[in-house]
Design an enzyme around this catalytic site. Structure first.
Site, PDB file in Angstrom:
ATOM      1  N   TYR A 156       0.843  -1.218   0.000  1.00  0.00           N
ATOM      2  CA  TYR A 156       0.000   0.000   0.000  1.00  0.00           C
ATOM      3  C   TYR A 156       0.875   1.264   0.000  1.00  0.00           C
ATOM      4  O   TYR A 156       0.627   2.200  -0.765  1.00  0.00           O
ATOM      5  CB  TYR A 156      -0.904  -0.047   1.236  1.00  0.00           C
ATOM      6  CG  TYR A 156      -1.868   1.101   1.381  1.00  0.00           C
ATOM      7  CD1 TYR A 156      -3.025   1.176   0.607  1.00  0.00           C
ATOM      8  CD2 TYR A 156      -1.642   2.116   2.310  1.00  0.00           C
ATOM      9  CE1 TYR A 156      -3.920   2.220   0.748  1.00  0.00           C
ATOM     10  CE2 TYR A 156      -2.538   3.163   2.468  1.00  0.00           C
ATOM     11  CZ  TYR A 156      -3.680   3.208   1.684  1.00  0.00           C
ATOM     12  OH  TYR A 156      -4.568   4.252   1.826  1.00  0.00           O
ATOM     13  N   LYS A 160       1.124   4.302  -2.742  1.00  0.00           N
ATOM     14  CA  LYS A 160       0.809   5.697  -2.393  1.00  0.00           C
ATOM     15  C   LYS A 160       2.017   6.611  -2.613  1.00  0.00           C
ATOM     16  O   LYS A 160       1.866   7.785  -2.969  1.00  0.00           O
ATOM     17  CB  LYS A 160       0.311   5.778  -0.942  1.00  0.00           C
ATOM     18  CG  LYS A 160      -1.032   5.077  -0.720  1.00  0.00           C
ATOM     19  CD  LYS A 160      -2.131   5.697  -1.584  1.00  0.00           C
ATOM     20  CE  LYS A 160      -3.496   5.096  -1.372  1.00  0.00           C
ATOM     21  NZ  LYS A 160      -4.542   5.716  -2.173  1.00  0.00           N
TER      22      LYS A 160
HETATM   23  P1  NAP Z   1     -13.328   2.904   1.157  1.00  0.00           P
HETATM   24  O1  NAP Z   1     -14.531   3.398   1.885  1.00  0.00           O
HETATM   25  O2  NAP Z   1     -12.935   1.476   1.271  1.00  0.00           O
HETATM   26  O3  NAP Z   1     -13.468   3.325  -0.373  1.00  0.00           O
HETATM   27  C1  NAP Z   1     -12.642   2.824  -1.378  1.00  0.00           C
HETATM   28  C2  NAP Z   1     -13.285   3.135  -2.701  1.00  0.00           C
HETATM   29  O4  NAP Z   1     -12.455   2.653  -3.757  1.00  0.00           O
HETATM   30  C3  NAP Z   1     -14.649   2.466  -2.849  1.00  0.00           C
HETATM   31  O5  NAP Z   1     -15.563   3.400  -3.361  1.00  0.00           O
HETATM   32  C4  NAP Z   1     -14.377   1.358  -3.860  1.00  0.00           C
HETATM   33  O6  NAP Z   1     -15.501   1.101  -4.693  1.00  0.00           O
HETATM   34  C5  NAP Z   1     -13.277   1.985  -4.688  1.00  0.00           C
HETATM   35  N1  NAP Z   1     -12.514   0.967  -5.425  1.00  0.00           N
HETATM   36  C6  NAP Z   1     -11.759  -0.037  -4.936  1.00  0.00           C
HETATM   37  N2  NAP Z   1     -11.230  -0.768  -5.942  1.00  0.00           N
HETATM   38  C7  NAP Z   1     -11.678  -0.186  -7.094  1.00  0.00           C
HETATM   39  C8  NAP Z   1     -11.459  -0.465  -8.471  1.00  0.00           C
HETATM   40  N3  NAP Z   1     -10.678  -1.476  -8.878  1.00  0.00           N
HETATM   41  N4  NAP Z   1     -12.065   0.334  -9.392  1.00  0.00           N
HETATM   42  C9  NAP Z   1     -12.859   1.373  -8.999  1.00  0.00           C
HETATM   43  N5  NAP Z   1     -13.084   1.669  -7.711  1.00  0.00           N
HETATM   44  C10 NAP Z   1     -12.502   0.905  -6.776  1.00  0.00           C
HETATM   45  O7  NAP Z   1     -12.022   3.696   1.632  1.00  0.00           O
HETATM   46  P2  NAP Z   1     -11.708   5.244   1.826  1.00  0.00           P
HETATM   47  O8  NAP Z   1     -11.066   5.368   3.139  1.00  0.00           O
HETATM   48  O9  NAP Z   1     -12.841   6.110   1.466  1.00  0.00           O
HETATM   49  O10 NAP Z   1     -10.524   5.393   0.742  1.00  0.00           O
HETATM   50  C11 NAP Z   1     -10.558   6.297  -0.355  1.00  0.00           C
HETATM   51  C12 NAP Z   1      -9.130   6.603  -0.770  1.00  0.00           C
HETATM   52  O11 NAP Z   1      -8.464   7.292   0.306  1.00  0.00           O
HETATM   53  C13 NAP Z   1      -8.277   5.357  -1.054  1.00  0.00           C
HETATM   54  O12 NAP Z   1      -7.422   5.610  -2.142  1.00  0.00           O
HETATM   55  C14 NAP Z   1      -7.467   5.203   0.211  1.00  0.00           C
HETATM   56  O13 NAP Z   1      -6.266   4.519  -0.019  1.00  0.00           O
HETATM   57  C15 NAP Z   1      -7.237   6.655   0.582  1.00  0.00           C
HETATM   58  N6  NAP Z   1      -6.872   6.868   1.979  1.00  0.00           N
HETATM   59  C16 NAP Z   1      -7.728   6.536   2.972  1.00  0.00           C
HETATM   60  C17 NAP Z   1      -7.320   6.757   4.290  1.00  0.00           C
HETATM   61  C18 NAP Z   1      -8.210   6.429   5.460  1.00  0.00           C
HETATM   62  O14 NAP Z   1      -7.733   6.568   6.606  1.00  0.00           O
HETATM   63  N7  NAP Z   1      -9.430   6.029   5.265  1.00  0.00           N
HETATM   64  C19 NAP Z   1      -6.067   7.317   4.568  1.00  0.00           C
HETATM   65  C20 NAP Z   1      -5.235   7.633   3.516  1.00  0.00           C
HETATM   66  C21 NAP Z   1      -5.642   7.424   2.212  1.00  0.00           C
HETATM   67  P3  NAP Z   1     -16.313  -0.279  -4.592  1.00  0.00           P
HETATM   68  O15 NAP Z   1     -16.813  -0.364  -3.156  1.00  0.00           O
HETATM   69  O16 NAP Z   1     -17.369  -0.124  -5.597  1.00  0.00           O
HETATM   70  O17 NAP Z   1     -15.303  -1.360  -4.872  1.00  0.00           O
END
Ligand code: NAP
Length: 248
Positions: A156, A160
């Site tokens: 991961y 990133k």
């Molecule tokens: P989340 O609720 O798990 O959302 C992830 C999203 O990515 C979902 O809408 C999912 O859609 C989509 N996704 C996954 N695989 C995909 C694919 N192959 N094609 C298209 N869509 C896909 O997580 P989140 O926390 O909101 O994360 C959003 C972003 O922020 C991610 O890039 C994550 O790495 C980043 N981030 C999050 C955090 C945190 O603390 N939460 C911190 C740093 C960075 P489906 O459900 O339809 O698969």
């Protein structure tokens, strides 16, 4: 009198979590939104409906961002519906956490394919359209662990960190066409992705957050909406941490 243009966006993984908050923040700015999803159709449709309530056009579009043909179809649907593309937010992301000796090749490839190759494929499509338009905004959702590293997340973190290199390179490549490319690096945000962590791991992370709380998707969305705005036109190649002070 100059023509008033309604801007349009694609938000990958826009159905839930941070992606949904980004879609809503853009809709609030009057931007039409294509809400991309991979598997969560009802969440994406609900997000699109919430955007429409704000008075913009919005639609849910299924596509796995790791598949070039599906990315092609996603961009075709969005541009056919909205006529242009002004904003791309590469938000889709997954985790497959494990210690390096236990990460399978499959889990390494899956994370890199979705998080980094997916962004590359979308940037490539967006770059063509935006260069032609001579304006555009690309915002990549990285992470503080892409800057700092994190045990148990080598795949991961590599994805990133890769997004930051992609961001800076494209910022340089596309600047002459007035296309800006920036990254937002969230810290620990309360979403489905982080809710699966055990209580002890959440507490350990919280102890590293100077502001003392987890962030909300809206905190990240506000930074994305700023980079996507017309006012941010002189900012490119930047990485903005939205992390309660974690990475400083
Ligand atoms: P989340 O609720 O798990 O959302 C992830 C999203 O990515 C979902 O809408 C999912 O859609 C989509 N996704 C996954 N695989 C995909 C694919 N192959 N094609 C298209 N869509 C896909 O997580 P989140 O926390 O909101 O994360 C959003 C972003 O922020 C991610 O890039 C994550 O790495 C980043 N981030 C999050 C955090 C945190 O603390 N939460 C911190 C740093 C960075 P489906 O459900 O339809 O698969």
């Amino acid at each position: 009198m100059s023509e008033i243009v309604t801007r349009s966006a694609i938000v990958t993984g826009g159905g839930k979590g941070i992606g949904r908050a980004v879609c809503l923040a853009l809709a609030e700015q009057g931007v039409n939104v294509a809400v991309n999803y991979a598997g969560s159709q009802s969440a994406a449709e609900e997000t699109a409906a919430l955007c429409q309530e704000k008075g913009v056009q919005a639609m849910a579009v299924q596509a796995d961002v790791a598949q070039a043909d599906q990315v092609e179809a996603l961009f075709a649907k969005a541009t056919e519906a909205f006529g242009r593309l002004d904003i791309l937010v590469n938000n889709a992301g997954i985790t497959r956490d494990n210690l390096i000796v236990r990460i399978s090749e499959e889990d390494f490839d899956a994370v890199l394919s979705t998080n980094l190759k997916g962004a590359f494929l979308c940037c490539k499509k967006a770059a063509r359209l935006m260069m032609r338009q001579r304006t555009g905004r690309i915002v990549n959702i990285s992470s503080v662990v892409g800057l700092r590293g994190n045990p148990g997340q080598a795949n991961y973190c590599a994805s990133k960190a890769g997004l930051i290199g992609l961001t800076k390179s494209l910022a340089k490549e596309l600047s002459s066409r007035h296309v800006t490319v920036n990254a937002v690096a969230p810290g620990f945000i309360d979403t489905d992705m982080t809710r699966v962590l055990p209580e002890a791991a959440r507490d350990a992370i919280l102890s590293q957050v100077p502001l003392g709380t987890f962030g909300h998707p809206e905190d990240v969305a506000a930074a994305v909406a700023f980079f996507a705005s017309e006012q941010a036109g002189y900012i490119t190649g930047q990485v903005l941490c939205v992390d309660g002070g974690m990475a400083m």
